[in-house]
Design an enzyme around this catalytic site. Structure first.
Site, PDB file in Angstrom:
ATOM      1  CG  ASN A  22      -6.248   0.190  -0.322  1.00 18.30           C
ATOM      2  OD1 ASN A  22      -5.164   0.150  -0.914  1.00 18.30           O
ATOM      3  ND2 ASN A  22      -6.343   0.004   0.975  1.00 18.30           N
ATOM      4  CG  HIS A  26      -1.890  -1.122   1.248  1.00 18.47           C
ATOM      5  ND1 HIS A  26      -3.104  -1.057   0.613  1.00 18.47           N
ATOM      6  CD2 HIS A  26      -1.812  -2.358   1.803  1.00 18.47           C
ATOM      7  CE1 HIS A  26      -3.759  -2.213   0.791  1.00 18.47           C
ATOM      8  NE2 HIS A  26      -2.986  -3.015   1.509  1.00 18.47           N
ATOM      9  CG  LEU A  27       3.286   2.191  -2.954  1.00 15.62           C
ATOM     10  CD1 LEU A  27       3.670   2.292  -4.430  1.00 15.62           C
ATOM     11  CD2 LEU A  27       4.524   2.283  -2.073  1.00 15.62           C
ATOM     12  CG  ASP A  36      -1.546  -6.242   3.933  1.00 17.15           C
ATOM     13  OD1 ASP A  36      -1.732  -5.160   3.320  1.00 17.15           O
ATOM     14  OD2 ASP A  36      -2.413  -6.783   4.636  1.00 17.15           O
ATOM     15  CG  ASP A  58      -5.757  -5.746  -0.082  1.00 13.24           C
ATOM     16  OD1 ASP A  58      -6.112  -6.750   0.535  1.00 13.24           O
ATOM     17  OD2 ASP A  58      -4.923  -4.924   0.357  1.00 13.24           O
ATOM     18  CG  ASN A 107      -8.779  -7.211   7.204  1.00 17.93           C
ATOM     19  OD1 ASN A 107      -8.793  -8.425   7.091  1.00 17.93           O
ATOM     20  ND2 ASN A 107      -9.733  -6.438   6.717  1.00 17.93           N
ATOM     21  CG  HIS A 123      -9.352  -8.565   1.671  1.00 20.62           C
ATOM     22  ND1 HIS A 123      -8.387  -7.882   2.356  1.00 20.62           N
ATOM     23  CD2 HIS A 123     -10.345  -8.802   2.554  1.00 20.62           C
ATOM     24  CE1 HIS A 123      -8.783  -7.709   3.613  1.00 20.62           C
ATOM     25  NE2 HIS A 123      -9.967  -8.267   3.764  1.00 20.62           N
TER      26      HIS A 123
END
Lengths: 175, 316, 426
Positions: free
Chosen positions: C92, C60-61, C303, C150, C276, C177
């Site tokens: 996301n 996740h960036l 993740d 995700d 999660n 996910h």
């Protein structure tokens, strides 16, 4: 740390002092039926009990009540002490109008007595409070003086004074 | 002891000691002037992110009877609703000079989280479904004093009835009661039992009638009406039929059995008998004892720290 | 002609052999392998392994949308420091990567940072809302190889089935996910004994298992390629093992934290441990390790989920799930699991490169003519994770203060030394 202990009074001396003080209490308080003897938890209670027994023996028909007071909730020096409540307060009569003979083993800075005076007030308004101690070791920090003293013993501030039915011991603690 | 966050942090000696101190506080509370100077100069903040007037007033009464100053922080009138972080809230209040925080929050664990951001003591006044340690202590106090066994509940059976799953009171009470030696029986519909209840030190029964005539204490939990919406129970009438204390059930209680409830009661839901008609009801006594227990906790946490060399000298 | 870069005396880890050699890099490619080579810039590789650079399937960036937590540049730097030469950017973002413009933006920002390859993933549904399918054909045309919602599982069976049909047609992969959301409302930790005592809403293992079960059936029906994100339960591993035996086109990943941390850490109520899917039990951890060992699980994926500090200072049930991973992945996996170096390289680089369809230039053996995307690392250095020493903009590592074994020393991306002796050079 080394400790040197010196016996100042023996068991007989303690008994004699209790007898003498009880006579002084009787002399100072002609209206004996208004007196109540209150020991400070926990060091003063056994002395108060013996004083009470003695007073009631000296004066025929006397029935001076015995009480105990715990001052844990009244101290002004909590940060210096562990949180241990001693045995509970037990005041059998309303103190209003009474003469309270407050009893402790050792009189030192006077702070415990100050706290006891405040605590007593929450159980009524005594006519007078007198103070009896087995040992007055000096170093007062408050304007408090005893009415009855078993023995005056000069000490160093750091000395430890132990009082029991078997006698009085002063220990000098050298650090 | 620095904080009171979770009953599990208390040793048996700690528990017995707090109950003991509560006896002394009860004596103070019986006086004409129920106030002592024990915590004069200390400031205690009640920080209630979730409203609970009873618990807050009980703590504030306890604090005042020990002569502490009280600050009241209610989330509903505060910046918390504007998204202030827990840390910012507690650091701000700490900066005002507070020695103890009494914290209520709807999320489990918040008092423990807060304790890492302040030097003050933190007392958990109820967090989520997790713990309500002073409620547990006051309940243990009530039962031990009623039965005259100040250090033990050995041989006693306590039935806790109702929504166990979502109950912080149940979690604190089960821990304290069982460690003091009691047998605890949970009485609840399966949907209101916690998952993995088989790992709890309790027995489980599915209706009130299975236990009512052979317990020493019936402890009713408040039925949270909002659980109805989440479909945890089919309907209130069904719940009342199986789990409420009805006049008929009250009639078969043992003579010495106690009736307890943490309040506030939902009359007509978990209790349909008037508690005033139940001889063993101690519901108001619990409230009275609550003040003594909270005084005992505040005094134990704030009444002093270590022994100093200045205590030398025979004047104890 | 650019300056040449010489890795001297490194232990090369290739799928077919492990050997000590010099590796010379020039013009973005390996130009020579052998002993006694010389180069303009010399990096001592004695005692260190050199493998193809790591590939993270799950990063996740946060850009666009949450630049206070991470940017593509800061996340790329964290990746490079972790030995990664490629990361798959999760969609996301805000706006979500469900359209060509956002996908192009993320890719360009990655190129601008120049620290590793940033491969944007696409969404499965528009806005990750689970209501209508994203435009897969357009996304595939601009190089998207992997689509996922995700953070959310695709709840609708029919949508997921259509997505897998499209995956087959377009030769892309759907990454799920695995979470049945109605079973996890308000959940903050694994629904187990610990959770029951702590009074925290629980995240049941079944919520993952049910989704794995359903999606395996959908793959059986459609033949579309499915990648299962961050498996966390023993039952999921068993289901995937059977599905693979059956020959279904399914791959799976596990995170370093699910291999190393267990649910009882939540006794601290510290949201740093909220993630999660949630941290599970020792039994699950053992099953995940077995899954790694026997090939049921194809890849380690981080993740990596940066969160601004204040968001983790909220109550456990309110704080967002997620933890950092890029800079600690190799060390955590190497500390938690005993793996030989080829297996480690397979899990960190070769397999994920294939899953992300980057095998033309990532996850390649070190051989003359191959693109020079290389990580140089060891499995023996012991170091203590310090959150403030991390390059990520956020500090939410669960490993702060923990001693770990194994370290990335140098990273070479497109022939350029971007990390030297554990320091990013740009």
């Amino acid at each position: 740390m080394t400790t040197t202990a010196v016996d100042i009074l023996g068991a007989d001396d303690v008994s004699r002092a209790i007898t003498r003080i009880s006579h002084e209490i009787v002399e100072r308080n002609p209206a004996l039926d208004s007196v109540v003897i209150v020991g400070m938890q926990t060091g003063g209670t056994w002395i108060a009990k013996r004083l009470c027994e003695s007073v009631n023996k000296i004066v025929e028909g006397a029935n001076v009540p015995l009480g105990a007071i715990d001052i844990s909730l009244y101290r002004d020096d909590y940060s210096l002490r562990p949180v241990v409540l001693s045995a509970p307060t037990d005041i059998p009569v309303d103190l209003t109008g009474r003469t309270v003979v407050l009893v402790d083993d050792v009189l030192f800075t006077g702070r415990t007595v100050r706290a006891a005076l405040e605590a007593l007030n929450d159980y009524g308004r005594p006519r007078a409070v007198q103070l009896a101690v087995m040992v007055d070791r000096g170093h007062r920090e408050l304007p408090i003086r005893p009415d009855y003293v078993g023995k005056n013993i000069p000490t160093h501030f750091s000395d430890e004074v132990a009082v029991g039915p078997n006698g009085v011991t002063v220990s000098a603690v050298a650090t | 002891m620095k904080h009171l966050l979770d009953t599990h942090d208390l040793s048996i000696d700690d528990i017995v000691n707090i109950l003991d101190v509560a006896d002394r506080m009860a004596e103070v509370n019986r006086r004409q002037v129920p106030k002592v100077p024990a915590l004069k100069g200390k400031t205690i903040a009640t920080v209630f992110f979730e409203d609970s007037t009873r618990t807050r007033l009980s703590f504030e009464t306890a604090a005042r009877r020990l002569s502490a100053d009280v600050l009241t922080f209610l989330a509903s009138s505060s910046s918390v609703n504007k998204g202030e972080s827990l840390r910012d809230t507690i650091e701000t209040l700490s900066a005002m000079g507070v020695q103890a925080f009494v914290v209520r929050h709807k999320s489990s664990g918040v008092p423990l989280q807060l304790s890492q951001w302040t030097d003050a003591s933190v007392i958990n006044a109820g967090d989520g479904w997790h713990q309500h340690p002073t409620q547990g202590l006051l309940d243990a106090y009530t039962i031990t004093r009623e039965f005259g066994t100040p250090t033990s509940l050995a041989g006693r059976t306590v039935a806790i009835v109702g929504d166990i799953k979502h109950s912080r009171v149940a979690r604190s009470n089960i821990d304290l009661f069982t460690r003091l030696g009691a047998r605890v029986v949970l009485v609840a519909p399966p949907s209101l039992l916690p998952s993995h209840v088989e790992t709890w030190p309790v027995d489980v029964r599915s209706t009130m009638d299975d236990v009512i005539d052979n317990v020493d204490v019936v402890y009713l939990l408040r039925m949270q009406l909002e659980r109805m919406q989440s479909a945890s129970i089919p309907n209130l009438a069904e719940y009342t039929r199986l789990y409420a204390l009805t006049p008929e059930r009250a009639a078969v209680l043992q003579d010495h059995a106690l009736l307890m409830h943490p309040g506030p009661m939902n009359r007509g839901v978990e209790i349909t008998v008037d508690p005033a008609d139940v001889a063993g009801s101690r519901i108001l006594q619990q409230v009275t004892n609550g003040v003594s227990i909270r005084m005992a906790v505040l005094f134990t946490l704030l009444g002093g720290d270590s022994v100093s060399s200045l205590t030398a000298g025979g004047e104890a | 002609m650019s300056q040449s870069l010489l890795l001297q005396n490194v232990t090369v880890v290739n799928p077919d052999a492990v050997f000590v050699s010099d590796v010379l890099i020039q013009n973005g490619r390996v130009s020579a392998i052998g002993n006694g080579l010389t180069g303009d810039i010399v990096v001592n590789g004695s005692g260190l392994y050199a493998s193809s650079g790591f590939v993270d399937l799950h990063t996740h960036l946060r850009e666009p949308g949450k630049e206070e937590a991470e940017t593509i540049e800061s996340g790329s730097r964290a990746a490079a420091l972790g030995g990664y030469t490629a990361v798959v950017a999760m969609p996301n973002t805000d706006p979500a990567q469900d359209n060509v413009a956002t996908v192009a933006f993320v890719r360009e920002q990655g190129i601008k940072a120049g620290l590793c390859e940033v491969l944007p993933s696409g969404c499965i549904t528009v806005g990750r809302l689970g209501e209508s399918l994203a435009p897969f054909d357009q996304l595939a045309k601009v190089g998207v190889t992997l689509c996922t919602d995700d953070g959310n599982g695709v709840q609708s069976e029919s949508l997921m089935q259509q997505a897998l049909v499209a995956a087959k047609k377009l030769n892309i992969t759907m990454a799920q996910h695995c979470e049945v959301s109605e079973m996890t409302i308000g959940a903050a930790m694994h629904d187990g004994e610990c959770c029951s005592h702590l009074g925290v809403p629980g995240w049941p293992a079944e919520a993952e298992v049910q989704m794995v079960l359903r999606d395996i059936e959908l793959v059986r029906r459609t033949g579309g390629r499915l990648h299962l994100l961050h498996l966390s339960t023993a039952e999921s591993v068993a289901l995937v093992r059977d599905a693979k035996k059956e020959g279904l086109p399914i791959t799976a990943e596990v995170t370093p934290h699910h291999l190393s941390l267990q649910d009882t850490l939540l006794k601290s109520f510290n949201p740093i441990f909220k993630v999660n899917p949630p941290l599970r039990t020792p039994r699950d951890i053992e099953a995940l390790k077995e899954g790694l060992a026997d090939g049921t699980i194809d890849a380690v994926a981080t993740d990596h989920a940066p969160h601004a500090g204040h968001t983790k200072e909220q109550p456990l049930d309110v704080a967002p799930p997620g933890m950092l991973g890029l800079e600690t992945a190799l060390a955590v996996v190497n500390t938690a699991v005993t793996l030989d170096v080829q297996k480690l390289a397979a899990l960190m680089s070769w397999n994920p490169a294939r899953i992300a369809r980057l095998e033309s230039h990532q996850g390649r053996p070190l051989a003359v003519g191959e693109p020079a995307n290389i990580a140089v690392w060891d499995t023996t250095s012991v170091w203590t994770v310090q959150k403030d020493a991390l390059a990520s903009k956020s500090k939410n590592t669960p490993y702060h203060g923990m001693a770990v074994r194994g370290r990335v020393h140098h990273t070479i991306f497109n022939g350029e030394l971007v990390v030297h002796e554990g320091k990013a050079l740009k």
